[in-house]
Scaffold this motif. Structure first.
Motif, PDB file in Angstrom:
ATOM      1  N   SER A 187       0.817  -1.205   0.000  1.00 15.81           N
ATOM      2  CA  SER A 187       0.000   0.000   0.000  1.00 15.81           C
ATOM      3  C   SER A 187       0.852   1.258   0.000  1.00 15.81           C
ATOM      4  CB  SER A 187      -0.906  -0.006   1.241  1.00 15.81           C
ATOM      5  OG  SER A 187      -1.619   1.208   1.353  1.00 15.81           O
ATOM      6  N   THR A 198      -4.087   0.961   4.808  1.00 15.08           N
ATOM      7  CA  THR A 198      -3.517  -0.344   5.154  1.00 15.08           C
ATOM      8  C   THR A 198      -4.162  -0.892   6.418  1.00 15.08           C
ATOM      9  OG1 THR A 198      -1.361   0.186   4.174  1.00 15.08           O
ATOM     10  CG2 THR A 198      -1.410  -1.567   5.825  1.00 15.08           C
ATOM     11  N   VAL A 254      -7.924  -1.968   5.825  1.00 15.79           N
ATOM     12  CA  VAL A 254      -8.079  -3.198   5.040  1.00 15.79           C
ATOM     13  C   VAL A 254      -7.484  -4.399   5.769  1.00 15.79           C
ATOM     14  CG1 VAL A 254      -7.439  -4.337   2.885  1.00 15.79           C
ATOM     15  CG2 VAL A 254      -8.196  -1.944   2.866  1.00 15.79           C
ATOM     16  N   LEU A 306      -3.100  -1.600  -2.571  1.00 20.75           N
ATOM     17  CA  LEU A 306      -3.887  -0.409  -2.248  1.00 20.75           C
ATOM     18  C   LEU A 306      -3.180   0.820  -2.795  1.00 20.75           C
ATOM     19  CD1 LEU A 306      -4.730  -1.298   1.472  1.00 20.75           C
ATOM     20  CD2 LEU A 306      -6.101  -1.741  -0.584  1.00 20.75           C
ATOM     21  N   SER A 332      -7.305  -4.964  -5.974  1.00 20.73           N
ATOM     22  CA  SER A 332      -6.819  -3.599  -5.792  1.00 20.73           C
ATOM     23  C   SER A 332      -7.953  -2.646  -5.453  1.00 20.73           C
ATOM     24  CB  SER A 332      -6.107  -3.113  -7.056  1.00 20.73           C
ATOM     25  OG  SER A 332      -5.551  -1.830  -6.849  1.00 20.73           O
ATOM     26  N   PRO A 392     -13.240  -0.253  -0.007  1.00 16.60           N
ATOM     27  CA  PRO A 392     -12.394  -1.141   0.799  1.00 16.60           C
ATOM     28  C   PRO A 392     -13.178  -2.309   1.393  1.00 16.60           C
ATOM     29  CG  PRO A 392     -11.875   1.150   1.280  1.00 16.60           C
ATOM     30  CD  PRO A 392     -13.084   1.162   0.385  1.00 16.60           C
TER      31      PRO A 392
END
Length: 286
Positions: free
Chosen positions: A151, A157, A160, A206, A231, A276
């Protein structure tokens, strides 16, 4: 796992500063193998039981096994610290943000010349659950698993990773490459490492608006990688020409818009999430 494993013997540059002390304690508590630290003029002190030296050269005399560094040093002094680390070690992680762009460019070039893996600057670092972390991320949201995460955004980060861990899937290694326009390892570099990692089965990338790094990585993956990639691109509503959060997150023309990136990624075989919250379901269906 990639980058950080049982053979990593790390030092903390800037260990006696406020951030260095705080995160050294946190990294040690997570099981990271922190061998020593540097703080010029403060050799002989200890931080959380970790010995402090004046330089990496001194550390190597007493701890020749040292092979990695994490840098918590104010931006004006990072270049000298990074050059010192790059000349001696295999892996260097720069947490510091607001480093002058010229300094960063010279650091990145020096790392390439020395075949040193450089993460950052302006990165949350890296974490391998149940092994350790060289970074500033909250550890409780990273559970061991089979998904590699890379990411540009620390906050994204964490969001997710928490969802992936809570779903029971878990993370093999998470890497923040940094949000600046110039950084060390890029998306393609990390995707290559995940492809070669036996503990990673699927990859989450990401990205953000600005630049074409995500698209270049997707094109490379389409041609060379076998593992599926999911992604998400942040910044769908960002206006042209306005920097959004990271210094690297700025759209010039249409190439760096979130929607354009999403379209290009999908065209290269990447599974693109609109939110996300959709990432976990996509992973489960791969």
């Amino acid at each position: 796992m990639i980058l950080l494993d049982e053979n990593t013997h790390a030092i903390v540059q800037g260990i006696t500063g406020k951030q260095g002390r705080f995160h050294t304690k946190d990294m040690l508590a997570y099981g990271t193998n922190i061998v020593a630290g540097t703080s010029p003029g403060k050799a002989g002190q200890t931080v959380e039981g970790v010995p402090v030296y004046n330089s990496i050269e001194e550390i190597k005399k007493h701890h020749p096994e040292v092979n990695a560094s994490i840098i918590f040093i104010p931006a004006p002094y990072v270049k000298d610290a990074a050059f010192e680390a790059i000349s001696e070690l295999d892996l260097v992680i720069i947490i510091t943000e607001h480093i002058p762009i010229r300094d960063t460019m010279e650091i990145v070039e020096y790392a390439k010349e020395n075949n040193t893996i450089l993460i950052g600057p302006n990165t949350p670092g890296i974490i391998t659950p149940e092994i350790g972390k060289l970074g500033i991320m909250p550890t409780h949201i990273f559970q061991k698993g089979k998904v590699g995460l890379v990411s540009r955004s620390g906050t994204l980060t964490y969001e997710v990773a928490s969802q992936i861990s809570n779903s029971g899937i878990g993370i093999s290694t998470a890497v923040g490459i940094g949000g600046d326009p110039v950084n060390g390892q890029n998306f393609t570099d990390i995707l290559k490492k995940f492809e070669e990692d036996s503990e990673t089965e699927k990859i989450v990338m990401l990205g953000e608006i600005g630049g074409i790094a995500e698209v270049k990585a997707a094109k490379y993956a389409e041609e060379h990688l076998t593992k599926p990639i999911v992604s998400f691109i942040a910044g769908v509503s960002a206006p042209l020409g306005k920097r959004m959060g990271h210094a690297g997150a700025i759209i010039e023309g249409t190439d760096g818009t979130a929607q354009n990136k999403k379209d290009l990624l999908a065209g290269h075989g990447v599974h693109v999430a609109d939110r996300p919250a959709d990432i976990v379901n996509i992973i489960k269906n791969l």
